[in-house]
Design an enzyme around this catalytic site. Structure first.
Site, mmCIF file in Angstrom:
data_model
loop_
_atom_site.group_PDB
_atom_site.id
_atom_site.type_symbol
_atom_site.label_atom_id
_atom_site.label_comp_id
_atom_site.label_asym_id
_atom_site.label_seq_id
_atom_site.Cartn_x
_atom_site.Cartn_y
_atom_site.Cartn_z
ATOM 1 N N PHE A 1 -1.731 8.485 4.882
ATOM 2 C CA PHE A 1 -2.084 8.715 5.312
ATOM 3 C C PHE A 1 -3.831 9.661 4.177
ATOM 4 C CE2 PHE A 1 1.775 9.458 8.176
ATOM 5 C CZ PHE A 1 1.306 8.168 8.469
ATOM 6 N N SER B 1 6.093 4.897 8.327
ATOM 7 C CA SER B 1 5.287 4.819 7.021
ATOM 8 C C SER B 1 5.704 4.933 6.234
ATOM 9 C CB SER B 1 4.023 5.622 6.942
ATOM 10 O OG SER B 1 3.126 5.668 6.091
ATOM 11 N N ASN C 1 6.385 -1.642 11.224
ATOM 12 C CA ASN C 1 5.411 -1.220 10.144
ATOM 13 C C ASN C 1 5.477 -2.153 8.790
ATOM 14 O OD1 ASN C 1 3.616 0.422 8.207
ATOM 15 N ND2 ASN C 1 4.518 2.083 10.429
ATOM 16 N N LYS D 1 5.460 3.507 17.071
ATOM 17 C CA LYS D 1 5.734 2.717 16.204
ATOM 18 C C LYS D 1 7.059 3.042 14.955
ATOM 19 C CE LYS D 1 2.902 0.491 13.140
ATOM 20 N NZ LYS D 1 1.209 0.246 12.020
ATOM 21 N N ASN E 1 0.768 -1.151 -0.120
ATOM 22 C CA ASN E 1 0.275 -0.075 0.256
ATOM 23 C C ASN E 1 0.972 1.179 -0.010
ATOM 24 O OD1 ASN E 1 -0.484 1.863 2.445
ATOM 25 N ND2 ASN E 1 0.585 0.551 3.465
ATOM 26 N N ASN F 1 5.681 5.862 3.051
ATOM 27 C CA ASN F 1 4.344 6.648 2.195
ATOM 28 C C ASN F 1 4.481 8.272 2.945
ATOM 29 O OD1 ASN F 1 4.457 4.182 0.863
ATOM 30 N ND2 ASN F 1 2.644 3.323 2.575
ATOM 31 N N THR F 2 5.157 8.691 3.475
ATOM 32 C CA THR F 2 5.255 10.192 3.225
ATOM 33 C C THR F 2 6.494 10.615 3.395
ATOM 34 O OG1 THR F 2 3.140 10.081 5.074
ATOM 35 C CG2 THR F 2 4.412 11.695 5.640
#
Ligand SMILES: Cc1cc2nc3c(=O)[nH]c(=O)nc-3n(C[C@H](O)[C@H](O)[C@H](O)COP(=O)(O)O)c2cc1C
Length: 361
Positions: free
Chosen positions: A118, A179, A250, A221, A114, A181-182
């Site tokens: 966010f 994450s 994560n 995390k 994925n 993805n940021t």
């Protein structure tokens, strides 16, 4: 075998494209189409319940962040049998996330990639639901996972904003710096950045805790893509700045565990589910050996059976979280793991699951 309505719903959901299927699953949960946890005997309850970071968990299986990003279905998840539900990642402002498609199923490998980024409604829109859930009587532990907006350069300001808004209605808060993805988010796990950020979080907590006389534990995390030395440095900083637990881990940006023929191997994003198992276990073991029980650990990443859950507990985890394996095994996995853990405790002569923590180290 007779299928129950939620099992039909589950089959239908699986046939849809992944992002749509997630939306439908949330709708089904809101509409009451889900399996309820069975009642447990006093002995089973006593075996599975634990006090971790000052919180009472009725069982060790939690819903991982990312499933209920906007805090919409916590009640259904508690009724299904999760001991804890972590909503989010929630950011200060609403944001659309990355363009679609941004989530890919890897059924052969039982994984997901994925790159949502966010996407979410922002804290103000979620707060009424969060407040209602927090104030409900019959609920499990409630965690709020917080992040920063993509375009915000002052990360400390965003995390402070989230703490100031979420603190009053959370049993615990997870600071998500892992994450993939940021852009730049994982750089916040570097030693100097982490010190700066966690000092800001600690100051924010002290101020609110003084005023409200209520102390909310903070969990950090971690990413499974950190070198061993980096993990150790980060957890030393986390312990120094008052973090109360670590979530490991994560999603990964590594792809070497996927076969070359895997259709989505080259999609950018975080890989979760079965292919993440080995990395998540490795990171967990590094944390457990380094911490020697100084902070509780919450294991996540490909926990798809009672055996896998038992292994993570043996490697030092007090608690567990699930997401991707639920897509492949269904919601019954929560009960399967809980009853499997109870059985293994009995076989080993443990009256409480906490006695199994770290036994494989
Ligand atoms: C679709 C999807 C979205 C996710 N979104 C988030 C998120 O918003 N915040 C977060 O901390 N983790 C997020 N995660 C990571 C999960 O919480 C978990 O750490 C990871 O998927 C490994 O566990 P699993 O193998 O049980 O899925 C997401 C995972 C998936 C599959």
């Amino acid at each position: 075998m007779i299928m129950r309505p939620y099992q039909y719903a589950n089959k239908l959901v699986q046939a849809l494209p992944p992002e749509l299927s997630h939306t439908v699953a949330l709708l089904a949960l809101r509409g009451g189409l889900y399996p309820r946890a069975r009642g447990r005997t006093e002995e089973v309850r006593a075996c599975l319940s634990q006090q971790v970071a000052g919180l009472h968990f009725i069982n060790p299986v939690g819903m991982a962040a990312g499933f209920d990003k906007n805090a919409e279905v916590m009640h259904a998840l508690w009724k299904i049998g999760f001991g804890a539900v972590e909503v989010g990642t929630i950011t200060p402002q609403p944001q659309p996330g990355n363009p679609r498609p941004r989530v890919f199923r890897l059924p052969e490998e039982q994984g997901v990639i994925n790159r949502y980024g966010f996407n979410g409604q922002g804290i103000a829109a979620c707060l009424p639901r969060i407040k209602k859930a927090f104030e409900a009587q019959d609920r499990g532990v409630f965690g709020i996972n917080i992040g920063k907006n993509k375009l915000q350069e002052d990360a400390v300001a965003d995390y402070r904003h989230m703490i100031e808004h979420a603190y009053a209605y959370a049993d615990y808060i997870t600071i998500n710096l892992s994450s993939p993805n940021t852009p730049g988010l994982r750089n916040l796990l570097d030693e100097d950045n982490l010190k700066l950020l966690l000092a800001g979080m600690r100051a924010a907590r002290e101020k609110i805790a003084d005023k409200t006389q209520r102390y909310v534990p903070f969990f950090l995390k971690l990413s499974p893509d950190m070198e061993e030395l980096h993990i150790k440095q980060s957890i030393d900083v986390a312990a120094m700045f008052g973090i109360n637990g670590l979530i490991v881990s994560n999603t990964t940006i590594e792809r070497s565990m996927l076969p070359p023929a895997c259709a989505y191997r080259d999609e950018i994003g975080g890989l979760s589910g079965a292919p993440l198992k080995a990395r998540a276990c490795q990171a967990l073991e590094i944390c457990a050996r380094h911490l020697k029980g100084a902070l509780p650990l919450i294991a996540v990443g490909g926990i798809d059976s009672a055996d896998e859950a038992w292994r993570r507990i043996g490697l030092g985890a007090s608690l567990l979280q699930l997401y991707t394996p639920l897509l492949y095994h269904g919601l019954g996995l929560v009960e399967e793991i809980n009853s499997g853990l109870h059985q293994r405790c009995q076989q080993n002569g443990y009256s409480n699951i906490s006695q199994a923590v770290g036994k494989m180290l």
